[in-house]
Design a protein around this motif. Structure first.
Motif, PDB file in Angstrom:
ATOM      1  N   UNK A  36       0.864  -1.186   0.000  1.00 49.11           N
ATOM      2  CA  UNK A  36       0.000   0.000   0.000  1.00 49.11           C
ATOM      3  C   UNK A  36       0.898   1.233   0.000  1.00 49.11           C
ATOM      4  N   UNK A  37       0.889   1.965  -1.109  1.00 47.49           N
ATOM      5  CA  UNK A  37       1.841   3.056  -1.331  1.00 47.49           C
ATOM      6  C   UNK A  37       1.126   4.400  -1.168  1.00 47.49           C
ATOM      7  N   UNK A  38       1.691   5.267  -0.349  1.00 48.83           N
ATOM      8  CA  UNK A  38       1.083   6.575  -0.074  1.00 48.83           C
ATOM      9  C   UNK A  38       2.124   7.685  -0.220  1.00 48.83           C
ATOM     10  N   UNK A  39       1.759   8.742  -0.931  1.00 51.10           N
ATOM     11  CA  UNK A  39       2.668   9.865  -1.171  1.00 51.10           C
ATOM     12  C   UNK A  39       3.076  10.571   0.114  1.00 51.10           C
ATOM     13  N   UNK A  40       2.155  10.717   1.055  1.00 46.88           N
ATOM     14  CA  UNK A  40       2.431  11.410   2.304  1.00 46.88           C
ATOM     15  C   UNK A  40       2.863  10.419   3.395  1.00 46.88           C
ATOM     16  N   UNK A  41       3.499  10.898   4.455  1.00 46.79           N
ATOM     17  CA  UNK A  41       3.854   9.996   5.542  1.00 46.79           C
ATOM     18  C   UNK A  41       2.641   9.483   6.320  1.00 46.79           C
ATOM     19  N   UNK A  42       1.514  10.179   6.219  1.00 45.19           N
ATOM     20  CA  UNK A  42       0.307   9.812   6.956  1.00 45.19           C
ATOM     21  C   UNK A  42      -0.708   9.137   6.034  1.00 45.19           C
ATOM     22  N   UNK A  43      -1.325   8.047   6.474  1.00 44.55           N
ATOM     23  CA  UNK A  43      -2.360   7.390   5.674  1.00 44.55           C
ATOM     24  C   UNK A  43      -3.739   8.011   5.897  1.00 44.55           C
ATOM     25  N   UNK A  44      -4.741   7.398   5.282  1.00 44.16           N
ATOM     26  CA  UNK A  44      -6.174   7.649   5.469  1.00 44.16           C
ATOM     27  C   UNK A  44      -6.759   8.730   4.576  1.00 44.16           C
ATOM     28  N   UNK A  45      -5.953   9.428   3.782  1.00 49.78           N
ATOM     29  CA  UNK A  45      -6.474  10.283   2.719  1.00 49.78           C
ATOM     30  C   UNK A  45      -7.629  11.169   3.103  1.00 49.78           C
ATOM     31  N   UNK A  46      -8.762  10.945   2.449  1.00 47.31           N
ATOM     32  CA  UNK A  46      -9.936  11.804   2.616  1.00 47.31           C
ATOM     33  C   UNK A  46     -10.404  11.868   4.065  1.00 47.31           C
ATOM     34  N   UNK A  47     -10.296  10.782   4.805  1.00 46.78           N
ATOM     35  CA  UNK A  47     -10.768  10.787   6.185  1.00 46.78           C
ATOM     36  C   UNK A  47      -9.922  11.746   7.030  1.00 46.78           C
ATOM     37  N   UNK A 403       6.838   3.041   7.446  1.00 45.26           N
ATOM     38  CA  UNK A 403       6.060   1.821   7.624  1.00 45.26           C
ATOM     39  C   UNK A 403       4.877   2.123   8.546  1.00 45.26           C
ATOM     40  N   UNK A 404       3.941   1.181   8.658  1.00 42.67           N
ATOM     41  CA  UNK A 404       2.760   1.485   9.462  1.00 42.67           C
ATOM     42  C   UNK A 404       3.125   1.649  10.933  1.00 42.67           C
ATOM     43  N   UNK A 405       4.136   0.916  11.409  1.00 45.24           N
ATOM     44  CA  UNK A 405       4.561   1.086  12.798  1.00 45.24           C
ATOM     45  C   UNK A 405       5.124   2.498  13.023  1.00 45.24           C
ATOM     46  N   UNK A 406       5.731   3.053  11.971  1.00 44.66           N
ATOM     47  CA  UNK A 406       6.216   4.435  12.066  1.00 44.66           C
ATOM     48  C   UNK A 406       5.048   5.409  12.147  1.00 44.66           C
ATOM     49  N   UNK A 407       4.003   5.133  11.342  1.00 42.51           N
ATOM     50  CA  UNK A 407       2.818   5.979  11.398  1.00 42.51           C
ATOM     51  C   UNK A 407       2.203   5.956  12.798  1.00 42.51           C
ATOM     52  N   UNK A 408       2.202   4.797  13.441  1.00 40.39           N
ATOM     53  CA  UNK A 408       1.619   4.709  14.782  1.00 40.39           C
ATOM     54  C   UNK A 408       2.359   5.599  15.767  1.00 40.39           C
ATOM     55  N   UNK A 409       3.667   5.782  15.575  1.00 37.88           N
ATOM     56  CA  UNK A 409       4.411   6.706  16.420  1.00 37.88           C
ATOM     57  C   UNK A 409       3.978   8.154  16.155  1.00 37.88           C
ATOM     58  N   UNK A 410       3.777   8.479  14.875  1.00 36.46           N
ATOM     59  CA  UNK A 410       3.259   9.816  14.533  1.00 36.46           C
ATOM     60  C   UNK A 410       1.895  10.019  15.176  1.00 36.46           C
ATOM     61  N   UNK A 411       1.050   9.011  15.054  1.00 34.40           N
ATOM     62  CA  UNK A 411      -0.300   9.062  15.599  1.00 34.40           C
ATOM     63  C   UNK A 411      -0.273   9.349  17.099  1.00 34.40           C
ATOM     64  N   UNK A 412       0.559   8.629  17.824  1.00 36.03           N
ATOM     65  CA  UNK A 412       0.633   8.823  19.265  1.00 36.03           C
ATOM     66  C   UNK A 412       1.168  10.209  19.616  1.00 36.03           C
ATOM     67  N   UNK A 413       2.115  10.701  18.828  1.00 33.89           N
ATOM     68  CA  UNK A 413       2.660  12.036  19.080  1.00 33.89           C
ATOM     69  C   UNK A 413       1.590  13.105  18.863  1.00 33.89           C
ATOM     70  N   UNK A 414       0.770  12.956  17.824  1.00 32.85           N
ATOM     71  CA  UNK A 414      -0.305  13.922  17.579  1.00 32.85           C
ATOM     72  C   UNK A 414      -1.350  13.874  18.686  1.00 32.85           C
ATOM     73  N   UNK A 415      -1.689  12.682  19.135  1.00 32.13           N
ATOM     74  CA  UNK A 415      -2.684  12.547  20.202  1.00 32.13           C
ATOM     75  C   UNK A 415      -2.153  13.166  21.491  1.00 32.13           C
ATOM     76  N   UNK A 416      -0.869  12.921  21.778  1.00 33.69           N
ATOM     77  CA  UNK A 416      -0.270  13.499  22.987  1.00 33.69           C
ATOM     78  C   UNK A 416      -0.284  15.025  22.933  1.00 33.69           C
ATOM     79  N   UNK A 417       0.047  15.587  21.772  1.00 29.43           N
ATOM     80  CA  UNK A 417       0.010  17.039  21.615  1.00 29.43           C
ATOM     81  C   UNK A 417      -1.417  17.562  21.734  1.00 29.43           C
ATOM     82  N   UNK A 418      -2.370  16.780  21.254  1.00 33.35           N
ATOM     83  CA  UNK A 418      -3.766  17.179  21.357  1.00 33.35           C
ATOM     84  C   UNK A 418      -4.259  17.226  22.797  1.00 33.35           C
ATOM     85  N   UNK A 419      -3.789  16.311  23.623  1.00 34.98           N
ATOM     86  CA  UNK A 419      -4.194  16.307  25.029  1.00 34.98           C
ATOM     87  C   UNK A 419      -3.824  17.612  25.712  1.00 34.98           C
ATOM     88  N   UNK A 420      -2.683  18.144  25.375  1.00 32.82           N
ATOM     89  CA  UNK A 420      -2.226  19.409  25.966  1.00 32.82           C
ATOM     90  C   UNK A 420      -3.181  20.542  25.591  1.00 32.82           C
TER      91      UNK A 420
END
Length: 439
Positions: A36-47, A403-420
């Motif tokens: 599954x190839x994606x131009x951006x580092x983050x998946x999920x496109x339209x969502x 890789x998707x495991x890398x995306x999960x690290x991005x995801x957690x970092x965004x959620x942590x920043x959102x909590x603040x």
């Protein structure tokens, strides 16, 4: 369809939005290996980048995509651009088939004079801007203008109107980009004009979406009651608007004006837009969905324009593209070459195939259909050896792949920043920020 393959075929999907994930899910059920190839580092496109930030429930589909991504036979290649990092021809050599599902991210043009003046923008640029899309991070929108025009009667038009009209306090708890929230806090826009060439009966938005507008604090809705009388056939949208006929007041901080039976003629101004000129239309008696111009013009003074008249796909080098329609040309899901012949092992699905129609869930049936087509075609021929995922990894050696495991690290970092900030997440708005968070 049950798998009939003695060894798993290798298939690449370009685009990790809803269409890409639904196609991947269907292929995995057939025992097929998927890149599954994606131009951006983050998946999920339209969502991630298209759904309005105040519609968080629509983003819960991400949970289903995350489950799909957990398969050991799915390999996510984020931050990889087809046509730059790997060619279409190379993908054809590496995989038994390639499915293009990269969506529609550009805007259709109006073809009228003045639409390129300052202050005129495509809807995708504004939507991407408030949704933290890296491509739109540095766009500028002059929200100091007192009036804005939105052309279109679909859900994107109402999303834009809602974001412009809502008090920032009502948006602060969403995942709206922080730069957009700050700009909207300083906005001087009071009047928001939504223009549709057809009547309210033909509007693509629903009565529920209209109700959201009515619930915005310190905002009123205005329209010409004569447009409701001309509506054919009457429906829930017309009925809901009729219920508001006597409730609009002028004292609210912001006002939303619906202009039905109007089509754009030209944008006036010198260096930047100063007004929108519209022509009154009439519905055809035989087919109310079609309109004709009357020659009668009216003018809306405004310094900001958003063209929400439809998205269009973009061309990938080495992949046939219909520039007029803004889609990849296909017949029965197979990509067509310049001579109209199907190109072996190339397929398309979703908006880049059929245009921007339907909702997110519509893409599931489309993607399941294309995977059936792919499986039938592959079952009818002898599958030679290809390098598949390993060949793609070797080709991209030296490139930063997410890789998707890398995306999960991005995801957690965004959620942590959102909590603040008391938000669901605080999205990174630049590619380099996303890549850094992945480490």
């Amino acid at each position: 369809m049950q798998s009939t393959f003695t060894s798993p075929p290798e298939i690449a999907i370009v685009g990790a939005g809803p269409s890409g994930f639904y196609a991947a899910e269907a292929l995995l059920k057939l025992g097929i290996n998927v890149a599954l190839i994606e131009r951006l580092p983050a998946p999920f496109g339209l969502v991630r980048y298209g759904v309005a930030p105040d519609h968080q429930k629509l983003k819960t589909t991400v949970a289903a995509y995350e489950r799909i991504a957990q398969s050991s036979r799915l390999h996510f290649f984020g931050n990889v651009q087809v046509g730059r990092d790997v060619s279409v021809d190379n993908l054809r050599k590496m995989f038994h088939a390639v499915i293009f599902a990269h969506g529609a991210h550009g805007d259709r043009t109006l073809g009228i004079s003045g639409e390129d003046l300052g202050g005129c923008h495509g809807a995708s640029a504004f939507v991407g801007w408030y949704n933290a899309h890296p491509d739109c991070r540095d766009h500028a929108f002059d929200l100091s203008q007192p009036a804005a025009v939105i052309l279109g009667n679909g859900n994107v038009a109402l999303d834009i109107a809602r974001i412009l009209a809502k008090p920032v306090e009502a948006l602060a708890a969403s995942d709206i980009a922080d730069h957009a929230l700050q700009a909207l806090a300083a906005s001087n826009i009071r009047d928001i004009h939504i223009v549709g060439r057809r009547g309210p009966s033909q509007a693509k938005f629903s009565a529920n979406e209209l109700r959201e507008l009515a619930q915005i604090e310190d905002c009123s809705i205005h329209f010409d009651a004569r447009d409701l009388a001309e509506a054919n056939p009457p429906n829930s949208t017309v009925a809901w608007l009729s219920s508001l006929a006597h409730s609009a007041v002028d004292s609210h901080r912001r006002r939303i004006h619906f202009h039905f039976f109007k089509r754009p003629v030209r944008v006036e101004g010198t260096q930047r837009m100063s007004s929108m000129v519209l022509e009154k239309t009439l519905a055809c008696e035989a087919d109310p969905s079609r309109v004709t111009g009357t020659g009668e013009e009216c003018q809306i003074p405004a310094g900001l324009l958003f063209k929400a008249v439809g998205y269009r796909g973009h061309a990938i080098p080495g992949l046939p593209f219909d520039h007029e329609r803004g889609v990849v040309p296909t017949l029965q899901d197979r990509v067509l070459g310049d001579e109209g012949q199907a190109i072996p092992r190339l397929y398309a699905t979703g908006w880049v195939k059929r245009g921007p129609s339907g909702v997110i869930g519509t893409n599931r049936a489309d993607s399941v259909a294309v995977t059936r087509r792919v499986a039938e075609d592959l079952a009818a021929e002898h599958l030679g050896d290809v390098g598949g995922v390993q060949a793609l990894q070797d080709h991209l050696c030296g490139r930063t792949i997410i890789a998707f495991k890398d995306w999960l690290r991005i995801d957690q970092a965004e959620i942590a920043a959102g909590l603040v900030a008391s938000k669901p997440r605080e999205k990174f708005t630049r590619v380099q920020e996303l890549l850094a968070a992945a480490q």
